[in-house]
Design an enzyme around this catalytic site. Structure first.
Site, mmCIF file in Angstrom:
data_model
loop_
_atom_site.group_PDB
_atom_site.id
_atom_site.type_symbol
_atom_site.label_atom_id
_atom_site.label_comp_id
_atom_site.label_asym_id
_atom_site.label_seq_id
_atom_site.Cartn_x
_atom_site.Cartn_y
_atom_site.Cartn_z
ATOM 1 N N ASN A 150 15.550 13.359 23.444
ATOM 2 C CA ASN A 150 14.297 12.839 22.871
ATOM 3 C C ASN A 150 14.496 11.923 21.671
ATOM 4 O O ASN A 150 13.784 10.945 21.490
ATOM 5 C CB ASN A 150 13.356 14.003 22.544
ATOM 6 N N GLU A 248 19.109 24.885 18.365
ATOM 7 C CA GLU A 248 17.820 24.294 17.983
ATOM 8 C C GLU A 248 17.029 24.113 19.269
ATOM 9 O O GLU A 248 17.383 23.257 20.092
ATOM 10 C CB GLU A 248 18.060 22.930 17.321
ATOM 11 N N CYS A 282 10.346 17.930 19.149
ATOM 12 C CA CYS A 282 10.179 19.393 19.094
ATOM 13 C C CYS A 282 9.263 19.806 17.948
ATOM 14 O O CYS A 282 8.776 20.925 17.924
ATOM 15 C CB CYS A 282 11.531 20.059 18.952
ATOM 16 N N GLU A 461 20.199 24.181 10.817
ATOM 17 C CA GLU A 461 20.966 22.955 10.592
ATOM 18 C C GLU A 461 20.413 22.328 9.326
ATOM 19 O O GLU A 461 19.515 22.855 8.692
ATOM 20 C CB GLU A 461 20.794 22.041 11.806
HETATM 21 O O1 TXE Z 1 16.913 19.810 27.862
HETATM 22 P P1 TXE Z 1 18.252 20.548 28.186
HETATM 23 P P2 TXE Z 1 16.084 18.938 28.839
HETATM 24 C C1 TXE Z 1 12.804 21.011 25.559
HETATM 25 C C2 TXE Z 1 11.624 20.340 26.210
HETATM 26 C C3 TXE Z 1 12.187 19.875 27.505
HETATM 27 C C4 TXE Z 1 13.108 21.017 27.846
HETATM 28 C C5 TXE Z 1 14.168 20.622 28.811
HETATM 29 O O2 TXE Z 1 10.615 21.290 26.480
HETATM 30 O O3 TXE Z 1 11.208 19.725 28.504
HETATM 31 O O4 TXE Z 1 13.715 21.348 26.616
HETATM 32 O O5 TXE Z 1 14.660 19.357 28.390
HETATM 33 C C6 TXE Z 1 22.770 19.854 28.041
HETATM 34 N N1 TXE Z 1 25.472 24.089 29.141
HETATM 35 N N2 TXE Z 1 13.508 20.156 24.623
HETATM 36 O O6 TXE Z 1 16.252 19.316 30.273
HETATM 37 O O7 TXE Z 1 18.468 20.840 29.619
HETATM 38 C C7 TXE Z 1 22.105 18.620 28.622
HETATM 39 O O8 TXE Z 1 23.030 17.858 29.367
HETATM 40 C C8 TXE Z 1 25.635 23.188 28.164
HETATM 41 C C9 TXE Z 1 13.346 20.437 23.224
HETATM 42 O O9 TXE Z 1 16.455 17.549 28.492
HETATM 43 O O10 TXE Z 1 18.227 21.667 27.259
HETATM 44 C C10 TXE Z 1 21.659 17.900 27.356
HETATM 45 O O11 TXE Z 1 22.744 17.199 26.779
HETATM 46 N N3 TXE Z 1 24.849 22.103 28.002
HETATM 47 C C11 TXE Z 1 14.498 19.894 22.446
HETATM 48 C C12 TXE Z 1 21.245 19.046 26.446
HETATM 49 O O12 TXE Z 1 21.899 20.204 26.967
HETATM 50 C C13 TXE Z 1 23.820 21.937 28.861
HETATM 51 C C14 TXE Z 1 14.803 18.467 22.793
HETATM 52 C C15 TXE Z 1 19.743 19.293 26.430
HETATM 53 O O13 TXE Z 1 19.356 19.450 27.764
HETATM 54 C C16 TXE Z 1 23.561 22.850 29.913
HETATM 55 C C17 TXE Z 1 14.949 18.325 24.216
HETATM 56 C C18 TXE Z 1 24.448 23.973 30.031
HETATM 57 N N4 TXE Z 1 24.296 24.872 30.990
HETATM 58 C C19 TXE Z 1 14.294 19.154 25.102
HETATM 59 N N5 TXE Z 1 22.460 22.403 30.594
HETATM 60 C C20 TXE Z 1 14.302 19.972 20.943
HETATM 61 N N6 TXE Z 1 14.254 21.177 20.393
HETATM 62 O O14 TXE Z 1 14.231 18.950 20.297
HETATM 63 C C21 TXE Z 1 22.047 21.276 29.993
HETATM 64 N N7 TXE Z 1 22.861 20.978 28.950
#
Ligand code: TXE
Length: 480
Positions: A150, A248, A282, A461
């Protein structure tokens, strides 16, 4: 089309698999570049390089280490336009937002932690005339940094800067949805003279590359920002390996508006806190709770201003909402609008796909949505949607709105609008959120701890908390 490379041991290299993934421009709905489809072999090469570079980097004089990180900050400033364009094309956000927030804050992250590292105080404790204790903090080793889509470069540097400033070396993975600015950043690191192996960037899928980083035995600390579901998966892998973990995660943040607020300021800031970056922050305030005596006036004005927001081409300076990050995410957001209707909500405005002319005709655009008449306990009000969707509900009493605010599984941030000082601090005291803004939003002092309670995360953080996360304390007790 451009092929992104991994950055391992100071070199830009292809994935060992030789395979690439498509990288889409969400405003056009078209592939515009390719990123490495890396796997555990690339992570292994990165971890070995980071381990080999650790001793010299961790023992480098602080001022010299800081100078390299400050040079990277200067190069980010120099390339602001190009980085902002890349951030906008990759994620769909208005380029104006990337120029004013994402990229300047990426530079600020590097600058802040570079200088902070030279002023970290140690502790000592005197036991009368019997003994003296002193506590030292040393870098944990190779840090694993996994960041979301994001705020790509902003949150990527938010982890890397304190890790490098603390003397750690890093294996980092940006989101596969927004890899471009991390790739451009790796070239700036090379130009700044960052020694080989200090930072290694491995692009690819979370389940493959992210998982390989989390389970790698040479990486004792994992800093992650992303979804709560993924956070649980990472915790399940890291905990049995006794790794340090900073998570986070998501939020469902309350925006509490009392009738005695400065109406214009509360209204205009609430438009920002609801829809900035298409609501894909977020910290966005997605549940607006308004004191009943102000409710009708607020809803009427808020809907009017929401309807006036320009949704369209992110490269147009007048655009306020760009494209959602992917077709899958757009479908997720649209599915919640259907859910809201099933739960009895009234769609006051928005929710339809927006057809943009010209190059963006196939982009992922949704009109910002305001939903009223929903109960606090419904799924729409309990689950993180992460899009341009807010619900607005009235409340009568302070105790009631505090209970509403604290009623979800999340506890990331909250906003309070009132000119009653005592009430502001009293409500803040009772809210179960890690970050609270009173009469403002997204005002950030990098020295402060950043993170959420409950399912919004583990650890903090920001500031000294981040420096502490990447180091481990040792206490020595000397008999006098
Ligand atoms: O996040 P993911 P996504 C929330 C928001 C969104 C949801 C899913 O609701 O719709 O999370 O978003 C890596 N082991 N936020 O799918 O899957 C992945 O490659 C290790 C809030 O984009 O959590 C990416 O680099 N790593 C949040 C990172 O994790 C893994 C901001 C985030 O991906 C993994 C974004 C695994 N098993 C989404 N699976 C905030 N708090 O700001 C995925 N990744």
């Amino acid at each position: 089309m451009q092929q992104i490379s991994n950055y391992i041991n100071g070199q830009l290299v292809p994935p060992l698999s030789g395979n690439y993934l498509e990288n889409l421009n969400p405003a056009e709905g078209k592939v515009y570049s390719f990123l490495p489809d890396s796997d555990e072999r690339d992570v292994e090469a990165a971890a070995v390089a980071a381990q080999a570079a650790f001793l010299s980097w961790s023992q480098m004089p602080l001022a010299k280490r800081a100078a390299i990180l400050l040079k990277i900050a200067d190069l980010i400033d120099r390339d602001l336009e190009g980085l902002a364009l890349a951030e906008s094309v990759d994620q769909g956000k208005p380029v104006k937002l990337a120029k004013s927030v994402d990229i300047p804050r990426a530079s600020a992250n590097m600058r802040f932690f570079a200088t902070a590292s030279m002023h970290v105080a140690a502790e000592s404790h005197l036991m009368e005339d019997e003994a003296i204790n002193y506590t030292t903090r040393t870098p944990v080793g190779v840090a694993g940094c996994i960041s979301p889509w994001n705020l790509p470069l902003y949150l990527f540097t938010w982890k890397i800067a304190p890790a490098l400033a603390s003397g750690c070396t890093v294996v980092a993975k940006p989101s596969e949805l927004t890899p471009m600015t991390a790739f451009l950043f790796s070239k700036l690191c090379m130009e700044a003279g960052l020694p080989s192996g200090v930072l290694n960037i491995v692009h690819g899928l979370g389940k493959k590359v992210g998982q390989a980083i989390v389970e790698h035995p040479m990486i004792p600390a994992i800093s992650f920002t992303g979804g709560t579901v993924t956070g649980k998966t990472i915790a399940a892998t890291a905990a049995p390996m006794f790794k340090k973990l900073s998570l986070e995660l998501g939020g469902k943040n309350p925006n509490i508006i009392f009738a005695d607020c400065d109406f214009e300021e509360a209204l205009s800031t609430s438009i920002n806190s609801s829809f900035s970056n298409q609501g894909e922050i977020c910290l966005c305030g997605s549940r607006i709770l308004v004191e009943r005596s102000l409710y009708d006036r607020f809803v009427s004005e808020f809907v009017k201003r929401t309807r006036a927001l320009a949704v369209g081409d992110p490269l147009n300076e007048a655009t306020r909402l760009g494209a959602l990050v992917s077709e899958g995410h757009m479908q997720k957001v649209l599915s919640y609008i259907e859910l809201a209707k099933q739960e009895g909500g009234t769609i006051a405005c928005g929710g339809e796909r927006v057809k943009v002319d010209g190059r963006c005709a196939s982009g992922y655009f949704v009109a910002p949505i305001v939903i009223t008449a929903l109960p606090q306990s419904c799924r729409t009000n309990q689950e993180e949607i992460f899009g341009p969707v807010v619900t607005i509900m009235p409340f009568d009493a302070e105790e009631e709105v505090i209970a509403y605010a604290n009623s979800t599984a999340y506890g990331l941030s909250a906003t309070i609008w009132t000119n009653n000082l005592k009430r502001a601090h009293r409500v803040a005291h009772h809210l179960k959120s890690g970050i609270i803004w009173i009469n403002c939003w997204l005002l950030r002092d990098l020295r402060t701890p950043f993170g959420g309670m409950k399912q919004s995360g583990v650890g903090r953080e920001g500031g000294w908390e981040a420096m502490r996360f990447f180091t481990e304390a040792k206490n020595v007790c000397v008999k006098l």
